[in-house]
Scaffold this motif. Structure first.
Motif, PDB file in Angstrom:
ATOM      1  N   ALA A  50     -39.101 -14.739   9.387  1.00 30.43           N
ATOM      2  CA  ALA A  50     -40.451 -14.452   8.906  1.00 30.43           C
ATOM      3  C   ALA A  50     -41.336 -15.626   9.326  1.00 30.43           C
ATOM      4  CB  ALA A  50     -40.458 -14.263   7.394  1.00 30.43           C
ATOM      5  N   TRP A  51     -42.551 -15.638   8.860  1.00 24.83           N
ATOM      6  CA  TRP A  51     -43.517 -16.667   9.236  1.00 24.83           C
ATOM      7  C   TRP A  51     -44.012 -17.396   8.001  1.00 24.83           C
ATOM      8  CZ3 TRP A  51     -44.488 -17.590  14.333  1.00 24.83           C
ATOM      9  CH2 TRP A  51     -43.982 -16.649  15.223  1.00 24.83           C
ATOM     10  N   MET A  52     -44.334 -18.667   8.187  1.00 25.77           N
ATOM     11  CA  MET A  52     -44.905 -19.482   7.108  1.00 25.77           C
ATOM     12  C   MET A  52     -46.119 -20.209   7.652  1.00 25.77           C
ATOM     13  SD  MET A  52     -41.652 -21.332   5.329  1.00 25.77           S
ATOM     14  CE  MET A  52     -41.296 -20.784   3.675  1.00 25.77           C
ATOM     15  N   TYR A  68     -43.377 -16.710   2.036  1.00 27.80           N
ATOM     16  CA  TYR A  68     -43.739 -16.568   3.446  1.00 27.80           C
ATOM     17  C   TYR A  68     -45.210 -16.195   3.542  1.00 27.80           C
ATOM     18  CZ  TYR A  68     -38.685 -16.259   4.191  1.00 27.80           C
ATOM     19  OH  TYR A  68     -37.346 -16.516   4.232  1.00 27.80           O
ATOM     20  N   LYS A  79     -40.847 -13.758  -1.496  1.00 24.68           N
ATOM     21  CA  LYS A  79     -39.696 -12.880  -1.286  1.00 24.68           C
ATOM     22  C   LYS A  79     -39.166 -12.394  -2.627  1.00 24.68           C
ATOM     23  CE  LYS A  79     -36.583 -11.065   1.462  1.00 24.68           C
ATOM     24  NZ  LYS A  79     -36.866  -9.728   1.893  1.00 24.68           N
TER      25      LYS A  79
END
Length: 147
Positions: A50-52, A68, A79
């Motif tokens: 995933a992206w942060m 995220y 999440k």
């Protein structure tokens, strides 16, 4: 590569850098995001990517609950908010180039929105793509509606 990461390449074990300095030197993409690989801490199983953004990473480090950045919703994605299948941070690592995170997590239940343990259930060959695992929980059960 920033000077900080270059310096860290030559650092001895135990050397420390302030987290603010490290995050400033990290290589965020043009949208201010960095890819984050979630790995089950005790088995090594790769669960998802995933992206942060910086704020999501800082929240994750501060709370121990993985947060995220949802590119599709343009919002924080903690999440398990909807499914209840939370990720708790055990350890966070940044790679040598400062452009990818590895999150060692304790995942409760499936990590994938399909109800599978991980998101990498599509096995590719030169000829085909094979689904190699069944959902642990129906997505309808996880989310209370059809997706």
């Amino acid at each position: 590569m920033s000077g900080l990461f270059h310096d860290l390449e030559r650092s001895s074990s135990g050397a420390r850098v302030a987290i603010g300095d490290l995050l400033t030197a990290a290589r965020w993409n043009v949208d201010g995001l960095i890819p984050a690989i979630a790995q089950q801490h005790d088995s090594g199983e790769v669960l998802m990517l995933a992206w942060m953004n910086r704020a999501a990473l800082e929240e994750t480090l501060a709370t121990g609950r993985v947060c995220y950045w949802s590119r599709s919703r343009q919002a924080f994605w903690r999440k398990g908010e909807t499914s209840g299948q939370q990720q708790h941070l055990v350890e966070a690592r940044l790679d040598c180039d400062g452009d990818t995170l590895l999150l060692k997590v304790d995942q409760s239940g499936p990590a994938c929105h399909t109800g599978r343990r991980h998101c990498f259930y599509l096995r590719l060959t030169p000829e085909s793509c094979e689904v190699d695992s069944e959902p642990l929980i129906s997505p309808d059960t996880l989310y209370g509606h059809k997706r």
